[in-house]
Scaffold this motif. Structure first.
Motif, PDB file in Angstrom:
ATOM      1  N   LYS A   9       6.028   3.537  -6.698  1.00 36.08           N
ATOM      2  CA  LYS A   9       6.258   4.986  -7.028  1.00 36.08           C
ATOM      3  C   LYS A   9       7.314   4.923  -8.308  1.00 36.08           C
ATOM      4  CE  LYS A   9       8.221   6.330  -3.257  1.00 36.08           C
ATOM      5  NZ  LYS A   9       8.138   5.562  -2.086  1.00 36.08           N
ATOM      6  N   SER A  10       8.367   3.794  -8.383  1.00 36.78           N
ATOM      7  CA  SER A  10       9.181   3.844  -9.501  1.00 36.78           C
ATOM      8  C   SER A  10       8.397   3.766 -10.881  1.00 36.78           C
ATOM      9  CB  SER A  10      10.362   2.746  -9.505  1.00 36.78           C
ATOM     10  OG  SER A  10       9.426   1.499  -9.543  1.00 36.78           O
ATOM     11  N   GLU A  11       6.956   3.316 -10.813  1.00 39.76           N
ATOM     12  CA  GLU A  11       6.576   3.237 -11.996  1.00 39.76           C
ATOM     13  C   GLU A  11       5.976   4.169 -12.848  1.00 39.76           C
ATOM     14  OE1 GLU A  11       7.068   0.080 -13.032  1.00 39.76           O
ATOM     15  OE2 GLU A  11       6.723  -1.447 -11.155  1.00 39.76           O
ATOM     16  N   GLN A  12       5.955   5.293 -11.959  1.00 37.43           N
ATOM     17  CA  GLN A  12       5.145   6.644 -12.847  1.00 37.43           C
ATOM     18  C   GLN A  12       6.171   7.066 -13.914  1.00 37.43           C
ATOM     19  OE1 GLN A  12       6.223  10.056 -10.158  1.00 37.43           O
ATOM     20  NE2 GLN A  12       6.798   8.729  -8.722  1.00 37.43           N
ATOM     21  N   ALA A  13       7.313   6.606 -14.101  1.00 37.15           N
ATOM     22  CA  ALA A  13       8.082   7.044 -15.162  1.00 37.15           C
ATOM     23  C   ALA A  13       7.858   6.018 -16.552  1.00 37.15           C
ATOM     24  CB  ALA A  13       9.783   6.830 -14.732  1.00 37.15           C
ATOM     25  N   LEU A  14       7.341   4.955 -16.331  1.00 35.18           N
ATOM     26  CA  LEU A  14       7.019   4.132 -17.284  1.00 35.18           C
ATOM     27  C   LEU A  14       5.640   4.376 -17.713  1.00 35.18           C
ATOM     28  CD1 LEU A  14       9.447   2.958 -16.461  1.00 35.18           C
ATOM     29  CD2 LEU A  14       8.680   0.844 -16.849  1.00 35.18           C
ATOM     30  N   PRO A  15       5.214   5.077 -19.070  1.00 36.40           N
ATOM     31  CA  PRO A  15       3.839   5.294 -19.196  1.00 36.40           C
ATOM     32  C   PRO A  15       3.009   4.104 -19.412  1.00 36.40           C
ATOM     33  CG  PRO A  15       5.339   6.576 -20.714  1.00 36.40           C
ATOM     34  CD  PRO A  15       6.218   5.755 -19.937  1.00 36.40           C
ATOM     35  N   PHE A  16       3.556   3.003 -19.839  1.00 37.36           N
ATOM     36  CA  PHE A  16       2.485   1.584 -20.018  1.00 37.36           C
ATOM     37  C   PHE A  16       2.462   0.914 -18.487  1.00 37.36           C
ATOM     38  CE2 PHE A  16       6.804   0.587 -21.253  1.00 37.36           C
ATOM     39  CZ  PHE A  16       7.362  -0.587 -20.215  1.00 37.36           C
ATOM     40  N   LYS A  17       2.967   1.441 -17.725  1.00 41.98           N
ATOM     41  CA  LYS A  17       2.857   0.977 -16.135  1.00 41.98           C
ATOM     42  C   LYS A  17       2.444   1.930 -15.186  1.00 41.98           C
ATOM     43  CE  LYS A  17       5.001  -2.262 -14.549  1.00 41.98           C
ATOM     44  NZ  LYS A  17       6.196  -3.463 -13.797  1.00 41.98           N
ATOM     45  N   TYR A  18       1.948   3.294 -15.716  1.00 34.32           N
ATOM     46  CA  TYR A  18       1.496   4.345 -15.044  1.00 34.32           C
ATOM     47  C   TYR A  18       0.130   3.892 -14.056  1.00 34.32           C
ATOM     48  CZ  TYR A  18       0.822   9.143 -13.533  1.00 34.32           C
ATOM     49  OH  TYR A  18       0.748  10.225 -12.823  1.00 34.32           O
ATOM     50  N   GLU A  19      -0.466   3.012 -14.420  1.00 39.26           N
ATOM     51  CA  GLU A  19      -1.624   2.753 -13.572  1.00 39.26           C
ATOM     52  C   GLU A  19      -1.165   1.943 -12.200  1.00 39.26           C
ATOM     53  OE1 GLU A  19      -5.305   2.049 -16.461  1.00 39.26           O
ATOM     54  OE2 GLU A  19      -3.620   0.849 -16.738  1.00 39.26           O
ATOM     55  N   MET A  20      -0.112   1.401 -12.456  1.00 37.75           N
ATOM     56  CA  MET A  20       0.543   0.648 -10.988  1.00 37.75           C
ATOM     57  C   MET A  20       1.119   1.816 -10.358  1.00 37.75           C
ATOM     58  SD  MET A  20       2.930  -2.482 -11.914  1.00 37.75           S
ATOM     59  CE  MET A  20       2.213  -3.940 -12.719  1.00 37.75           C
ATOM     60  N   TYR A  21       1.337   2.875 -10.830  1.00 35.19           N
ATOM     61  CA  TYR A  21       1.819   3.933  -9.655  1.00 35.19           C
ATOM     62  C   TYR A  21       0.427   4.644  -9.239  1.00 35.19           C
ATOM     63  CZ  TYR A  21       2.799   8.823  -8.475  1.00 35.19           C
ATOM     64  OH  TYR A  21       2.829  10.001  -7.718  1.00 35.19           O
ATOM     65  N   GLN A  22      -0.636   4.775 -10.008  1.00 34.26           N
ATOM     66  CA  GLN A  22      -1.963   5.091  -9.663  1.00 34.26           C
ATOM     67  C   GLN A  22      -2.682   4.465  -8.553  1.00 34.26           C
ATOM     68  OE1 GLN A  22      -4.064   5.490 -13.339  1.00 34.26           O
ATOM     69  NE2 GLN A  22      -3.919   7.498 -13.330  1.00 34.26           N
ATOM     70  N   LEU A  23      -2.197   3.039  -8.618  1.00 30.91           N
ATOM     71  CA  LEU A  23      -2.757   2.157  -7.590  1.00 30.91           C
ATOM     72  C   LEU A  23      -2.496   2.749  -6.189  1.00 30.91           C
ATOM     73  CD1 LEU A  23      -4.219  -0.456  -6.909  1.00 30.91           C
ATOM     74  CD2 LEU A  23      -1.966  -1.612  -7.250  1.00 30.91           C
ATOM     75  N   SER A  24      -1.491   3.075  -6.012  1.00 29.95           N
ATOM     76  CA  SER A  24      -0.986   3.453  -4.692  1.00 29.95           C
ATOM     77  C   SER A  24      -1.964   4.698  -4.175  1.00 29.95           C
ATOM     78  CB  SER A  24       0.567   3.975  -4.545  1.00 29.95           C
ATOM     79  OG  SER A  24       0.727   5.029  -5.632  1.00 29.95           O
ATOM     80  N   GLY A  25      -2.050   5.727  -5.116  1.00 34.86           N
ATOM     81  CA  GLY A  25      -3.088   7.015  -4.835  1.00 34.86           C
ATOM     82  C   GLY A  25      -4.430   6.194  -4.725  1.00 34.86           C
ATOM     83  N   THR A  26      -4.928   5.391  -5.254  1.00 33.72           N
ATOM     84  CA  THR A  26      -6.338   4.854  -4.873  1.00 33.72           C
ATOM     85  C   THR A  26      -6.515   4.125  -3.685  1.00 33.72           C
ATOM     86  OG1 THR A  26      -6.560   4.395  -7.617  1.00 33.72           O
ATOM     87  CG2 THR A  26      -8.241   3.412  -5.980  1.00 33.72           C
ATOM     88  N   TYR A  27      -5.359   3.409  -3.406  1.00 29.77           N
ATOM     89  CA  TYR A  27      -5.218   2.692  -2.145  1.00 29.77           C
ATOM     90  C   TYR A  27      -5.347   3.536  -1.075  1.00 29.77           C
ATOM     91  CZ  TYR A  27      -4.516  -1.975  -3.947  1.00 29.77           C
ATOM     92  OH  TYR A  27      -4.812  -3.539  -4.450  1.00 29.77           O
ATOM     93  N   ARG A  28      -4.249   4.576  -1.176  1.00 37.89           N
ATOM     94  CA  ARG A  28      -4.380   5.558  -0.087  1.00 37.89           C
ATOM     95  C   ARG A  28      -5.762   6.469   0.137  1.00 37.89           C
ATOM     96  NH1 ARG A  28       0.185  10.150   1.535  1.00 37.89           N
ATOM     97  NH2 ARG A  28      -1.362  11.076   3.114  1.00 37.89           N
ATOM     98  N   LEU A  29      -6.331   6.721  -1.106  1.00 42.49           N
ATOM     99  CA  LEU A  29      -7.588   7.305  -0.901  1.00 42.49           C
ATOM    100  C   LEU A  29      -8.649   6.443  -0.022  1.00 42.49           C
ATOM    101  CD1 LEU A  29      -9.682   9.439  -1.754  1.00 42.49           C
ATOM    102  CD2 LEU A  29     -10.408   8.164  -3.722  1.00 42.49           C
ATOM    103  N   LEU A  30      -8.770   5.049  -0.510  1.00 39.22           N
ATOM    104  CA  LEU A  30      -9.652   4.069   0.113  1.00 39.22           C
ATOM    105  C   LEU A  30      -9.326   4.062   1.837  1.00 39.22           C
ATOM    106  CD1 LEU A  30      -9.740   1.222  -2.565  1.00 39.22           C
ATOM    107  CD2 LEU A  30     -11.771   2.839  -1.982  1.00 39.22           C
ATOM    108  N   CYS A  31      -7.815   4.072   2.084  1.00 39.41           N
ATOM    109  CA  CYS A  31      -7.492   4.120   3.336  1.00 39.41           C
ATOM    110  C   CYS A  31      -7.962   5.360   4.175  1.00 39.41           C
ATOM    111  CB  CYS A  31      -6.125   4.117   3.407  1.00 39.41           C
ATOM    112  SG  CYS A  31      -5.275   2.488   3.262  1.00 39.41           S
ATOM    113  N   GLU A  32      -7.813   6.371   3.702  1.00 37.84           N
ATOM    114  CA  GLU A  32      -8.428   7.659   4.245  1.00 37.84           C
ATOM    115  C   GLU A  32      -9.820   7.460   4.435  1.00 37.84           C
ATOM    116  OE1 GLU A  32      -4.731  10.717   2.725  1.00 37.84           O
ATOM    117  OE2 GLU A  32      -6.748  10.631   1.414  1.00 37.84           O
ATOM    118  N   LYS A  33     -10.806   7.000   3.421  1.00 36.61           N
ATOM    119  CA  LYS A  33     -12.194   7.063   3.625  1.00 36.61           C
ATOM    120  C   LYS A  33     -12.441   5.999   4.751  1.00 36.61           C
ATOM    121  CE  LYS A  33     -13.603   9.156  -0.925  1.00 36.61           C
ATOM    122  NZ  LYS A  33     -14.515   8.777  -1.762  1.00 36.61           N
ATOM    123  N   ALA A  34     -11.446   5.105   4.701  1.00 37.43           N
ATOM    124  CA  ALA A  34     -11.996   4.221   5.887  1.00 37.43           C
ATOM    125  C   ALA A  34     -11.532   4.600   7.022  1.00 37.43           C
ATOM    126  CB  ALA A  34     -11.199   2.690   5.381  1.00 37.43           C
ATOM    127  N   GLY A  35     -10.631   5.550   7.252  1.00 38.24           N
ATOM    128  CA  GLY A  35     -10.401   6.130   8.572  1.00 38.24           C
ATOM    129  C   GLY A  35      -8.836   5.837   9.021  1.00 38.24           C
TER     130      GLY A  35
END
Length: 652
Positions: free
Chosen positions: A429-455
C-alpha cells in the motif's frame, strides 16, 4: 462473431509462408539449465513452452552462440557433433509448436564480450576475446581483431547453425545484431575501427551483417522467416544514433523479413535496453516508429511493454507491426491469452524490479517476484485439485497471503482471508505514493481480483487472534501477518517529540506533511527509493545512513540504476550514526566521532522492518496445519513472500 477490445494486437500476421496468430511475440530470454556443452536443458524447454501455452505468437529461444572457437560464452550451442544437441533443440521446438506458437531461435556471437553468462567472471577474463578491432576492454581484457578468414568462418557458421535449427523444427531465425554483441560491434563506430572492407563507411560496417543474413538465407530457403534484431540507437558516446540506425535498417532490409528494433549497447545502457522502473513504458518505441517510416518490411518493437492499451495503440497507429515482451511474460506468461480472451483485468503486471535478471546473474537460474512458477515450470504450471477439500484461513492480506489464498482456492479449498486493515496489500500500500513503483501497489489489486474470481472470501478490518481461529476452526492456517516498521528509541523519533517524523510505510498517508527539505533516516532500499521520489518532486533531500553503502538490500541489477537516481537527486551521508532527531534535522556522529547536524524540516524514518513475531507465536498452535510465510517468518522480499505463499497452499 466476438468483438475484440484490442483487434490490432490480436490480428494475425503472415511473414513469408508462416502465419503468426497475433502480434504479441515472446522476446529472447536466457534459459535456466544450460548444460556444460551448450544443450537446452529440460527446465529451459518447459520455460519456453509456457510462453507458447500462454498465447505468444512466436517464442524465441535466446542466444545460440554459433562459433564456439571464437566465442566461449556459456550459452546455447547447436552442433551435430555434440551428443543430444540437435535432440534437445528438437524437443524445445516441439514444445513451443504444439501450443500454436512459432518456435524461433536467436543466433548470436558475443564477440569481445565472450563468457558474459558465466557465473564465475574470472573464467570469462581468462578467455581469448575476439572483436572487429584490436582494443582493450574497460576491465583491462585484451581483444584481438578477427582476421578475414575468421570472419568468413563465422559467417559460414551462422548459416550452418540456421540449417540445423530448421532441421530441429524451428520455424524462424532471429539474427542478433544489437546490444553490443559481435554483429553490433561491426555496425558501431564505438567498437569498429577497421580500415579494410569491414570498417569505415556505413556500407563497410554493415557488410558483416549482410553476409551473415545471406548465409542464413541460403541455409533456410526463400520463404523461411529471418528476423534481424538491431539497436535503433546506442545511447552512448562514440556509438551511433537514430539517424544512422535508420540507414542500418535500410541496408539490411533486403535480406531480412522482420526488422526488430531494440536499443543500447552492452554494459553501458542496461536500464535503457531493459527499461527500468525509472523509465517510461515503451521508452524505445519511437526508434521503431522512425525506422518503420523508412523501410517496407514489418518492424517489431520492444522495451518495458506490458499494457494492452499501449500495445494496441502502437500497432493501430503504425509505430510497429509486432510487439515483443520479455519480462512481462515472466510476470504473466498468459498475458496474450488473457488479452485475446477479454480477461485483461487479470494480467499480473511486471514490476520492472529486475529480480529475474539479478537471479540469473547470481545463480544462472530465473525467479520472478510476482510469479513463483518461473524457472520451475517442470514442477507443473497447472494447479491440481486437492484430494481432500479443507477449510483454510489466511491471516494477512499482503502479497504472500493473497497469493497463498488464490492458490489454495484454485485447489478447491474453502478459503477465508482476513486483513486487519481496511484494504489488502500489506506493505504494498505504501508504494502508491511513488509513481515509478505504482505497479507494486496495483499488484495487490490484481491479486485480490484473482482471489475473488477463485472464490476466496476476503474479510477486511478483521484481525486474526487465537480466539478468532478457534471460532473459525480451520483445517489449515497460513500466517502472513507481515512486519512492522522499526522505530528505535532514538530521542525525537517517537511520540510527541517526533512531530516532524514520518515513517516511510505511512508516507502515502501523510505526504502533505512533507516539507521541501527532507532528511531520510535510513539508506536501505525503501529509504533510497522514497528519497528518489522526493527528489523527483523537487524537494531538497538528504540521506543519513550508518553503513558505508546505500541499499545493500537492492538486487545487483536494480541497485546501479537506483544509485544513479540517488546521485541525481540526493545528498548522501554514509557512515553517519543518528543520535537525535530535532526540529532542525538529525544530529549525527561521524566515524571520526564528530557531531554533525544534517539539516531538514521533515524526517522520513526508513530504518527497516521487524517481523511480527508476537502475533506469530500466539497463532502457532491454533490449527492442525500452520505455515508462516513472508515477513512474518523473516523480513525479506515480495519474491519470497509470494513463493512461500504459493507452496504453503500447495502443501495443504
Amino acid at each position: 462473431m466476438r468483438t475484440r477490445k484490442y483487434p490490432n494486437l490480436c490480428k494475425p500476421i503472415t511473414i513469408g509462408r508462416t502465419t503468426f496468430r497475433n502480434r504479441m511475440f515472446s522476446a529472447p530470454m536466457g534459459g535456466t539449465d544450460i548444460t556444460n556443452d551448450g544443450c537446452i536443458g529440460p527446465k529451459s524447454t518447459a520455460f519456453y513452452e509456457l510462453r507458447s501455452k500462454g498465447g505468444a505468437a512466436a517464442v524465441t529461444v535466446s542466444e545460440c552462440m554459433v562459433h564456439p572457437q571464437t566465442d566461449g560464452s556459456h550459452a546455447y550451442h547447436l552442433d551435430e557433433s555434440i551428443l543430444n544437441s540437435l535432440a534437445c533443440a528438437t524437443y524445445t521446438a516441439d514444445a513451443i509448436r504444439r501450443h500454436g506458437g512459432i518456435p524461433s531461435l536467436e543466433l548470436s556471437h558475443s564477440g569481445m564480450f565472450a563468457g558474459t553468462y558465466m557465473t564465475d567472471k574470472k573464467k570469462q577474463h581468462d578467455l581469448h576475446q575476439w572483436g572487429p578491432s584490436d582494443t582493450v576492454r574497460g576491465d583491462g581484457v585484451q581483444v584481438k581483431a578477427l582476421t578475414k578468414e575468421m570472419i568468413e568462418d563465422i559467417v559460414a557458421a551462422y548459416g550452418h547453425v540456421a540449417g540445423l535449427a530448421k532441421r530441429a523444427g524451428f520455424e524462424m531465425i532471429m539474427i542478433h545484431g544489437g546490444h553490443g554483441w559481435l554483429i553490433n560491434q561491426f555496425l558501431s563506430p564505438l567498437f569498429n575501427h577497421r580500415t579494410d572492407e569491414y570498417g569505415g563507411s556505413l556500407e563497410n560496417r554493415t557488410r558483416f551483417a549482410v553476409e551473415v543474413l545471406q548465409s542464413v538465407r541460403e541455409a533456410v530457403g526463400p520463404f523461411f522467416p529471418v528476423e534481424f534484431r538491431m539497436s535503433g540507437a546506442e545511447f552512448t558516446e562514440g556509438g551511433y544514433g537514430l539517424d544512422e540506425g535508420v540507414r542500418i535498417a535500410q541496408a539490411i532490409e533486403p535480406y531480412a523479413d522482420i526488422i526488430h528494433v531494440s536499443a543500447g549497447t552492452y554494459q553501458k545502457t542496461f536500464g535503457i535496453t531493459h527499461p527500468s522502473m525509472f523509465e517510461d513504458h515503451g521508452r524505445n518505441v519511437y526508434l521503431a516508429a522512425e525506422i518503420r517510416k523508412h523501410v517496407h518490411k514489418p518492424v517489431a518493437t520492444i522495451g518495458g511493454l506490458n499494457d494492452p492499451a499501449q500495445m494496441e495503440e502502437i500497432i493501430a497507429s503504425g509505430k510497429a507491426d509486432i510487439v515483443y515482451m520479455g519480462r512481462a511474460l515472466l510476470a504473466d506468461p498468459f498475458l496474450p491469452r488473457k488479452i485475446n480472451e477479454g480477461r485483461e483485468d487479470e494480467i499480473v503486471r511486471c514490476l520492472r524490479c529486475f529480480t529475474c535478471m539479478a537471479e540469473r546473474a547470481a545463480t544462472s537460474t530465473r525467479r520472478c517476484t510476482v510469479n513463483p512458477l518461473i524457472g520451475r515450470e517442470l514442477e507443473g504450471d497447472e494447479i491440481q485439485p486437492a484430494p481432500v477439500k479443507k477449510k483454510v484461513l489466511v491471516a494477512g492480506g499482503g502479497p504472500g497471503g493473497l497469493y497463498a489464498a488464490y492458490t489454495a482456492a484454485r485447489r478447491g479449498h474453502q478459503v477465508v482471508l482476513c486483513e486487519k486493515e481496511k484494504e489488502v496489500g500489506g506493505i504494498l500500500k505504501s508504494e502508491q505514493a511513488l509513481p515509478f513503483k505504482y505497479e507494486m501497489y496495483q499488484l495487490s489489486g490484481t491479486y485480490r481480483l484473482l482471489c475473488e474470481k477463485a472464490g476466496v472470501e476476503i474479510r477486511t478490518g478483521v484481525e486474526v487472534t487465537p480466539e478468532y481461529v478457534d471460532s473459525e476452526a480451520p483445517d489449515a492456517l497460513i500466517i502472513a501477518v507481515g512486519s512492522t516498521p522499526l522505530v528505535p528509541p532514538i530521542p525525537g523519533l517517537r511520540g510527541e517529540n517526533g512531530a516532524n517524523v514520518i515513517v516511510v510505510n505511512n508516507y502515502y498517508l501523510e505526504k502533505e506533511r512533507c516539507t521541501d527539505h527532507v532528511v531520510v533516516f535510513g539508506g536501505g532500499l525503501a529509504g533510497c527509493e522514497c528519497a528518489v521520489h522526493l527528489g523527483q518532486e523537487g524537494k531538497h533531500v538528504e540521506i543519513v545512513e550508518m553503513r558505508d553503502m546505500l541499499a545493500p538490500d537492492a538486487n545487483v541489477r536494480h541497485r546501479p540504476l537506483l544509485m544513479a537516481q540517488i546521485d541525481k537527486y540526493c545528498t548522501v551521508h554514509t557512515g553517519y550514526k543518528g543520535l537525535e532527531v530535532t526540529k532542525e534535522g538529525i544530529l549525527c556522529e561521524t566515524k571520526a566521532g564528530e557531531k554533525v547536524l544534517v539539516p531538514g524540516d521533515t524526517v522520513i524514518c526508513a530504518l527497516g522492518q521487524r517481523s511480527r513475531t508476537d502475533v506469530v507465536e500466539a497463532l502457532m498452535d491454533t490449527a492442525p496445519f500452520v505455515r508462516v510465510i513472508g515477513d512474518a517468518s523473516r523480513v525479506s522480499t515480495i519474491t519470497n513472500a509470494v513463493y512461500w505463499g504459493y507452496h504453503a497452499a500447495l502443501d495443504i
